[in-house]
Design an enzyme around this catalytic site. Sequence first.
Site, mmCIF file in Angstrom:
data_model
loop_
_atom_site.group_PDB
_atom_site.id
_atom_site.type_symbol
_atom_site.label_atom_id
_atom_site.label_comp_id
_atom_site.label_asym_id
_atom_site.label_seq_id
_atom_site.Cartn_x
_atom_site.Cartn_y
_atom_site.Cartn_z
ATOM 1 N N LYS A 71 0.823 -1.220 0.000
ATOM 2 C CA LYS A 71 0.000 0.000 0.000
ATOM 3 C C LYS A 71 0.856 1.270 0.000
ATOM 4 O O LYS A 71 0.444 2.313 0.487
ATOM 5 C CB LYS A 71 -0.962 0.025 1.198
ATOM 6 C CG LYS A 71 -1.887 -1.171 1.293
ATOM 7 C CD LYS A 71 -2.562 -1.486 -0.046
ATOM 8 C CE LYS A 71 -3.459 -0.372 -0.531
ATOM 9 N NZ LYS A 71 -4.031 -0.655 -1.893
ATOM 10 N N THR A 74 3.274 0.632 -5.036
ATOM 11 C CA THR A 74 4.115 -0.231 -5.871
ATOM 12 C C THR A 74 3.536 -0.413 -7.269
ATOM 13 O O THR A 74 4.273 -0.442 -8.258
ATOM 14 C CB THR A 74 4.315 -1.613 -5.215
ATOM 15 O OG1 THR A 74 3.046 -2.221 -4.970
ATOM 16 C CG2 THR A 74 5.089 -1.472 -3.909
ATOM 17 N N ARG A 279 -8.750 4.662 -3.237
ATOM 18 C CA ARG A 279 -10.016 4.649 -2.504
ATOM 19 C C ARG A 279 -9.930 5.555 -1.273
ATOM 20 O O ARG A 279 -8.867 5.692 -0.658
ATOM 21 C CB ARG A 279 -10.352 3.228 -2.053
ATOM 22 C CG ARG A 279 -10.842 2.323 -3.171
ATOM 23 C CD ARG A 279 -10.890 0.891 -2.696
ATOM 24 N NE ARG A 279 -11.549 0.021 -3.648
ATOM 25 C CZ ARG A 279 -11.416 -1.299 -3.670
ATOM 26 N NH1 ARG A 279 -10.638 -1.881 -2.771
ATOM 27 N NH2 ARG A 279 -12.043 -2.026 -4.571
#
Length: 314
Positions: A71, A74, A279
């Site tokens: 997270k 990458t 998100r």
Amino acid sequence: MAAFLLGAVLLVVQPQIVPSRPAINLKAETSQSVQSELLKKTSQKNDFKENIHSNGSCQQLPQTIIIGVRKGGTRALLEMLSLHPDIAAAESEVHFFDWEDHYRNGLQWYINQMPFSYPHQITVEKTPAYFTSPKVPERVYNMNQSMRLLLILRDPSERVLSDYTQVFYNHMQKHKPYPSIEQFLIKDGELNVDYKAINRSLYYIHMQNWLKYFPLDHIHIVDGDKLIKDPFPEIEKVERFLNLSPQINASNFYFNKTKGFYCLRDSGRERCLHESKGRAHPRVDTRLLEELHEYFHEPNKKFFELVGRTFDWH
């Protein structure tokens, strides 16, 4: 005279490694002949077979690995780096060094997961879990001591929230209930420091493990927060680290107002990251968020001292 003769003997017996991209002279590169030797020595299977295409391309061991962090961005880094014509990127996360079932298959299996590439290209794979897996650094080192590693990091607190968000949506898509983030962050009225997402953000602990095997100049740290806000300067640094010719331009990036982040433009074709990226994070009580920031203060300081660099984190 004796020293001269000894030096001459060493020059004769020392194996000569011929880089696959001689014009660039990237230390981490592995020629096909050296690659064959590596496979014979380190693969747990002796049935090595080179996969060579009729057009001259072949599957080869990666010369660069994006080792993490989960997270941290990458996927965005890999997609942006793939804009360069001298990069051949593996599409999926391979999990060779951290999953025992995969690692037992040996290097022949690993190379079979790589894309076909030409001799002038650098093969790259990315598996974010590598960074926090204790056994991985030694395994990568045993494969290639000259490996160039890319590590992309974000503000640890933001990374924790992104980590939770991903798992939360995965459960939602399967119509499974999932606890609120407060239920993970708080235990017995205090910050739950045993929460896996928090442990993954203690960068200095994991970095210490990698530095046991690789010098700092073989690990390039990409600022994930800056990559989100202004990707081009960060990608320029990656190009220089990999000794790539400057091929990626500012015109390859454009801000998508609808999605709220940068997308890519390549040869007139535009593409954005998957909808699962970017998100919105869950809302967290301000006091709890401040407690999270405070918890990471000392670990962040240790990490800055370890790498000789600071980041704009809380």
